[in-house]
Design a protein around this motif. Structure first.
Motif, short mmCIF file in Angstrom:
data_model
loop_
_atom_site.label_atom_id
_atom_site.label_comp_id
_atom_site.label_asym_id
_atom_site.label_seq_id
_atom_site.Cartn_x
_atom_site.Cartn_y
_atom_site.Cartn_z
N ALA A 32 0.98 -1.26 0.28
CA ALA A 32 0.40 -0.24 -0.32
C ALA A 32 1.00 1.65 -0.11
O ALA A 32 0.01 2.55 -0.57
CB ALA A 32 -1.33 -0.42 1.51
N THR A 67 -5.50 7.11 -0.48
CA THR A 67 -5.71 5.87 -1.02
C THR A 67 -5.35 5.12 0.10
O THR A 67 -5.56 3.90 0.35
CB THR A 67 -4.88 5.76 -2.54
N ASP A 71 -7.11 2.40 2.47
CA ASP A 71 -6.45 0.87 2.81
C ASP A 71 -7.16 0.17 4.03
O ASP A 71 -6.55 -0.29 4.77
CB ASP A 71 -5.34 0.82 2.27
#
Length: 115
Positions: A32, A67, A71
């Motif tokens: 990530a 983003t 996650d």
């Protein structure tokens, strides 16, 4: 590329847990971070003070951080690491690390295009 330095306190009663967690960071968390365009990320410890350095290689920092924060595996990781950390007073109740302003940086020597 954007260089970022951050600091936060480590709660002494959670020191061993924090060190154990970071001895084997989950591959999904690392993935990530890579998807969020983060490179050369390191966390350092001095007493009960954590210092982090990372490089951001993307074009939209806010979108990439959103983003990362969305996650699911990173969120689970933070549920374990956040209680180990104590933000500096200037962060209030935030779980956030304090971003340190860069006051000096030595770049590559003149004519060196390798960095």
């Amino acid at each position: 590329m954007k260089r970022i330095a951050q600091t936060i306190k480590l709660r002494p009663e959670h020191r061993e847990k924090y060190l154990e967690l970071h001895s084997a960071v989950w591959p999904g968390v690392e993935a990530a971070l890579h998807r969020a365009q983060i490179r050369n990320f390191g966390i350092y410890l001095h007493g009960d003070v954590l210092f982090a350095y990372l490089e951001y290689h993307g074009d939209d920092f806010d979108a990439d951080m959103a983003t990362l924060e969305a996650d699911p595996e990173t969120q689970e990781w933070w549920k374990l690491t956040d209680p180990c950390q104590e933000p500096w007073p200037d962060q209030g109740e935030s779980r956030q690390w304090t971003v340190l302003p860069e006051i000096w940086h030595l770049g590559p020597p003149p004519g060196d295009a390798t960095v």
